[in-house]
Design a protein around this motif. Structure first.
Motif, PDB file in Angstrom:
ATOM      1  N   MET A 198      49.336  30.390  47.450  1.00 25.17           N
ATOM      2  CA  MET A 198      48.921  29.723  48.692  1.00 25.17           C
ATOM      3  C   MET A 198      48.314  30.743  49.663  1.00 25.17           C
ATOM      4  O   MET A 198      47.308  30.459  50.322  1.00 25.17           O
ATOM      5  CB  MET A 198      50.101  29.005  49.343  1.00 25.17           C
ATOM      6  N   LEU A 199      48.900  31.932  49.727  1.00 25.22           N
ATOM      7  CA  LEU A 199      48.344  32.975  50.597  1.00 25.22           C
ATOM      8  C   LEU A 199      46.941  33.379  50.127  1.00 25.22           C
ATOM      9  O   LEU A 199      46.044  33.577  50.949  1.00 25.22           O
ATOM     10  CB  LEU A 199      49.270  34.191  50.630  1.00 25.22           C
ATOM     11  N   VAL A 200      46.768  33.486  48.816  1.00 28.56           N
ATOM     12  CA  VAL A 200      45.452  33.811  48.269  1.00 28.56           C
ATOM     13  C   VAL A 200      44.464  32.703  48.639  1.00 28.56           C
ATOM     14  O   VAL A 200      43.356  32.976  49.114  1.00 28.56           O
ATOM     15  CB  VAL A 200      45.510  33.996  46.731  1.00 28.56           C
ATOM     16  N   SER A 201      44.873  31.470  48.449  1.00 31.40           N
ATOM     17  CA  SER A 201      44.007  30.330  48.754  1.00 31.40           C
ATOM     18  C   SER A 201      43.618  30.311  50.236  1.00 31.40           C
ATOM     19  O   SER A 201      42.445  30.150  50.575  1.00 31.40           O
ATOM     20  CB  SER A 201      44.723  29.033  48.374  1.00 31.40           C
ATOM     21  N   ARG A 202      44.599  30.478  51.097  1.00 29.12           N
ATOM     22  CA  ARG A 202      44.306  30.462  52.546  1.00 29.12           C
ATOM     23  C   ARG A 202      43.410  31.631  52.943  1.00 29.12           C
ATOM     24  O   ARG A 202      42.536  31.481  53.793  1.00 29.12           O
ATOM     25  CB  ARG A 202      45.602  30.475  53.348  1.00 29.12           C
ATOM     26  N   PHE A 221      40.646  35.874  41.575  1.00 32.40           N
ATOM     27  CA  PHE A 221      41.942  35.426  41.058  1.00 32.40           C
ATOM     28  C   PHE A 221      41.825  33.951  40.700  1.00 32.40           C
ATOM     29  O   PHE A 221      41.542  33.110  41.547  1.00 32.40           O
ATOM     30  CB  PHE A 221      43.048  35.644  42.094  1.00 32.40           C
ATOM     31  N   ARG A 222      42.032  33.645  39.414  1.00 29.95           N
ATOM     32  CA  ARG A 222      41.839  32.272  38.927  1.00 29.95           C
ATOM     33  C   ARG A 222      43.152  31.518  38.742  1.00 29.95           C
ATOM     34  O   ARG A 222      43.145  30.366  38.334  1.00 29.95           O
ATOM     35  CB  ARG A 222      41.059  32.302  37.612  1.00 29.95           C
ATOM     36  N   GLY A 223      44.270  32.168  38.954  1.00 26.93           N
ATOM     37  CA  GLY A 223      45.545  31.489  38.819  1.00 26.93           C
ATOM     38  C   GLY A 223      45.997  31.293  37.385  1.00 26.93           C
ATOM     39  O   GLY A 223      46.886  30.485  37.126  1.00 26.93           O
TER      40      GLY A 223
END
Length: 191
Positions: free
Chosen positions: A17-21, A74-76
């Motif tokens: 979530m931090l990466v996404s935000r 980063f693709r998860g």
């Protein structure tokens, strides 16, 4: 742009979530949370490669600067921590290889093992004294050191190593096996 991080519970937010935000908003607040979570561990990984506090601090800074730019890649497909540690290991290995005169190897690894088929049990690695192990880790190639640290320091599974190095699982097993052989071979030479 309205900031939505006034009263965020840091512990409840996942790395993903931090990466996404961070990538969606380019807000360094979220990236700062990732930095706070991982900077200490990244620093210690850098220190294990350089053995210099100043160089480890510089590498940690450089890694987080570059990571901010690379975060969108980063693709998860793995945990963020696995992806991050692979990034850190690759960065440190490249750094050491660029500075080989400074980190001159005293052991030249070969692919000629006396008994390549013999599997080395993890207990043999765990049985080495810490001081001797640290000395030997400084003498082996950065690639061998990287895979051994992934396995024994960070408890990466073969699947995690495979994913981090972007190689097949059988190749990861073979590289780990060879690195263990080299480590124990050098340990036996020293003792």
């Amino acid at each position: 742009m309205e900031k939505d991080h006034q009263k965020t519970d840091v512990e409840s937010i996942s790395d993903e979530m931090l990466v996404s935000r961070t990538t969606e908003t380019n807000d360094t607040y979220w990236y700062g949370m990732l930095y706070d979570r991982y900077s200490h561990r990244v620093y210690h990984k850098c220190l294990s490669f350089t053995r210099s506090v100043e160089e480890a601090q510089d590498l940690t800074h450089d890694i987080f600067v570059q990571l901010f730019v690379k975060l969108r890649t980063f693709r998860g497909e793995s945990r963020f921590s696995t992806w991050l540690y692979a990034f850190v290991y690759n960065f440190c290995v490249n750094y050491v290889q660029r500075n080989l005169n400074k980190y001159r190897q005293t052991f030249v690894p070969t692919d000629d093992f006396k008994d390549e088929a013999a599997e080395i049990e993890d207990d043999a690695i765990f049985g080495l004294k810490e001081a001797a192990l640290m000395k030997i880790l400084d003498m082996i190639s950065p690639d061998d050191k990287m895979i051994l640290l992934m396995k024994y320091q960070d408890d990466f599974s073969i699947r995690d190593i495979s994913s981090a190095l972007n190689i097949g699982e059988s190749a990861a097993k073979m590289r780990l096996k060879r690195a263990k052989h080299r480590l124990l071979e050098l340990h036996n030479e020293i003792n």
